[in-house]
Design a protein around this motif. Structure first.
Motif, mmCIF file in Angstrom:
data_model
loop_
_atom_site.group_PDB
_atom_site.id
_atom_site.type_symbol
_atom_site.label_atom_id
_atom_site.label_comp_id
_atom_site.label_asym_id
_atom_site.label_seq_id
_atom_site.Cartn_x
_atom_site.Cartn_y
_atom_site.Cartn_z
ATOM 1 N N ILE A 9 38.084 21.476 4.294
ATOM 2 C CA ILE A 9 38.481 22.737 4.889
ATOM 3 C C ILE A 9 38.932 23.665 3.775
ATOM 4 N N GLU A 10 38.282 24.812 3.681
ATOM 5 C CA GLU A 10 38.660 25.792 2.667
ATOM 6 C C GLU A 10 39.976 26.426 3.101
ATOM 7 N N SER A 11 40.872 26.562 2.177
ATOM 8 C CA SER A 11 42.159 27.170 2.482
ATOM 9 C C SER A 11 42.594 28.035 1.317
ATOM 10 N N GLN A 12 43.813 28.512 1.410
ATOM 11 C CA GLN A 12 44.359 29.326 0.335
ATOM 12 C C GLN A 12 44.553 28.492 -0.924
ATOM 13 N N HIS A 13 44.648 27.189 -0.758
ATOM 14 C CA HIS A 13 44.869 26.280 -1.883
ATOM 15 C C HIS A 13 43.518 25.752 -2.355
ATOM 16 N N GLU A 14 42.860 26.517 -3.216
ATOM 17 C CA GLU A 14 41.535 26.149 -3.699
ATOM 18 C C GLU A 14 41.540 24.860 -4.493
ATOM 19 N N HIS A 15 42.600 24.630 -5.208
ATOM 20 C CA HIS A 15 42.631 23.516 -6.147
ATOM 21 C C HIS A 15 43.478 22.364 -5.620
ATOM 22 N N VAL A 16 43.164 21.903 -4.430
ATOM 23 C CA VAL A 16 43.865 20.767 -3.855
ATOM 24 C C VAL A 16 43.347 19.509 -4.547
ATOM 25 N N LEU A 17 44.259 18.678 -5.000
ATOM 26 C CA LEU A 17 43.883 17.434 -5.678
ATOM 27 C C LEU A 17 44.355 16.246 -4.860
ATOM 28 N N PHE A 18 43.607 15.158 -4.967
ATOM 29 C CA PHE A 18 43.904 13.939 -4.238
ATOM 30 C C PHE A 18 44.081 12.795 -5.231
ATOM 31 N N THR A 19 45.055 11.949 -4.978
ATOM 32 C CA THR A 19 45.262 10.769 -5.815
ATOM 33 C C THR A 19 44.175 9.741 -5.502
ATOM 34 N N LEU A 20 44.077 8.732 -6.333
ATOM 35 C CA LEU A 20 43.114 7.658 -6.091
ATOM 36 C C LEU A 20 43.374 7.011 -4.739
ATOM 37 N N GLU A 21 44.622 6.792 -4.407
ATOM 38 C CA GLU A 21 44.977 6.180 -3.125
ATOM 39 C C GLU A 21 44.542 7.063 -1.956
ATOM 40 N N GLU A 22 44.762 8.370 -2.072
ATOM 41 C CA GLU A 22 44.358 9.292 -1.008
ATOM 42 C C GLU A 22 42.838 9.329 -0.857
ATOM 43 N N VAL A 23 42.128 9.281 -1.979
ATOM 44 C CA VAL A 23 40.668 9.263 -1.934
ATOM 45 C C VAL A 23 40.183 8.008 -1.211
ATOM 46 N N CYS A 24 40.789 6.883 -1.533
ATOM 47 C CA CYS A 24 40.413 5.628 -0.885
ATOM 48 C C CYS A 24 40.642 5.702 0.624
ATOM 49 N N GLU A 25 41.770 6.256 1.030
ATOM 50 C CA GLU A 25 42.073 6.396 2.451
ATOM 51 C C GLU A 25 41.069 7.317 3.137
ATOM 52 N N ARG A 26 40.783 8.452 2.521
ATOM 53 C CA ARG A 26 39.888 9.441 3.125
ATOM 54 C C ARG A 26 38.441 8.958 3.167
ATOM 55 N N CYS A 27 38.047 8.159 2.184
ATOM 56 C CA CYS A 27 36.665 7.670 2.125
ATOM 57 C C CYS A 27 36.494 6.307 2.791
ATOM 58 N N GLY A 28 37.596 5.652 3.075
ATOM 59 C CA GLY A 28 37.504 4.316 3.644
ATOM 60 C C GLY A 28 36.917 3.317 2.662
ATOM 61 N N ALA A 29 37.267 3.504 1.393
ATOM 62 C CA ALA A 29 36.725 2.646 0.336
ATOM 63 C C ALA A 29 37.859 1.952 -0.402
ATOM 64 N N HIS A 30 37.549 0.816 -0.972
ATOM 65 C CA HIS A 30 38.519 0.065 -1.759
ATOM 66 C C HIS A 30 38.639 0.698 -3.142
ATOM 67 N N THR A 31 39.796 0.584 -3.738
ATOM 68 C CA THR A 31 40.065 1.144 -5.067
ATOM 69 C C THR A 31 39.027 0.690 -6.091
ATOM 70 N N ASP A 32 38.651 -0.572 -6.047
ATOM 71 C CA ASP A 32 37.705 -1.115 -7.029
ATOM 72 C C ASP A 32 36.365 -0.389 -7.016
ATOM 73 N N ILE A 33 35.868 -0.035 -5.827
ATOM 74 C CA ILE A 33 34.568 0.638 -5.761
ATOM 75 C C ILE A 33 34.671 2.053 -6.308
ATOM 76 N N ILE A 34 35.792 2.725 -6.081
ATOM 77 C CA ILE A 34 35.972 4.073 -6.623
ATOM 78 C C ILE A 34 36.047 4.003 -8.148
ATOM 79 N N ILE A 35 36.769 3.017 -8.664
ATOM 80 C CA ILE A 35 36.862 2.838 -10.119
ATOM 81 C C ILE A 35 35.474 2.573 -10.710
ATOM 82 N N GLU A 36 34.677 1.735 -10.032
ATOM 83 C CA GLU A 36 33.319 1.468 -10.509
ATOM 84 C C GLU A 36 32.457 2.730 -10.478
ATOM 85 N N MET A 37 32.645 3.551 -9.431
ATOM 86 C CA MET A 37 31.876 4.799 -9.349
ATOM 87 C C MET A 37 32.236 5.738 -10.494
#
Length: 106
Positions: A9-37
């Motif tokens: 969702i585009e908002s006033q905060h163009e530069h929203v950043l997500f931690t590795l943990e948040e990315v894993c939660e949002r993608c439904g992926a394990h930390t190891d697969i994100i690290i491998e990617m």
């Protein structure tokens, strides 16, 4: 079969950043697969000191979703995903270039 999709969702905060943990939660992926990617160059964190300090932007989330779809639907391994995404990026760039050139024609 249900597909999980990341909605950006585009908002006033163009530069929203997500931690590795948040990315894993949002993608439904394990930390190891994100690290491998990240190791395969599929996605790149904004800040890279160590995985605990990684931050990803919304474009990275969309790219991760694409990567997961390639893995799940086409049963590609990470090497295949990296190559496929590179080729898809190149196609996008060429289409933009064609559109630009077309707009310059009389």
């Amino acid at each position: 079969m249900s597909k999980s999709e990341i909605v950006v969702i585009e908002s006033q905060h163009e530069h929203v950043l997500f931690t590795l943990e948040e990315v894993c939660e949002r993608c439904g992926a394990h930390t190891d697969i994100i690290i491998e990617m990240v190791e395969y160059g599929i996605v790149e964190p904004v800040e890279q000191p160590s995985p605990e300090d990684w931050y990803f932007n919304s474009q990275a989330l969309v790219r991760l979703q694409r990567a997961q779809r390639l893995m799940n639907e086409l049963e590609l391994n990470l090497s295949g995903v990296a190559l496929s995404l590179e080729l898809l990026d190149e196609i996008d760039d060429l289409q933009k270039h064609i559109a630009l050139l077309s707009s310059q024609l009389p």
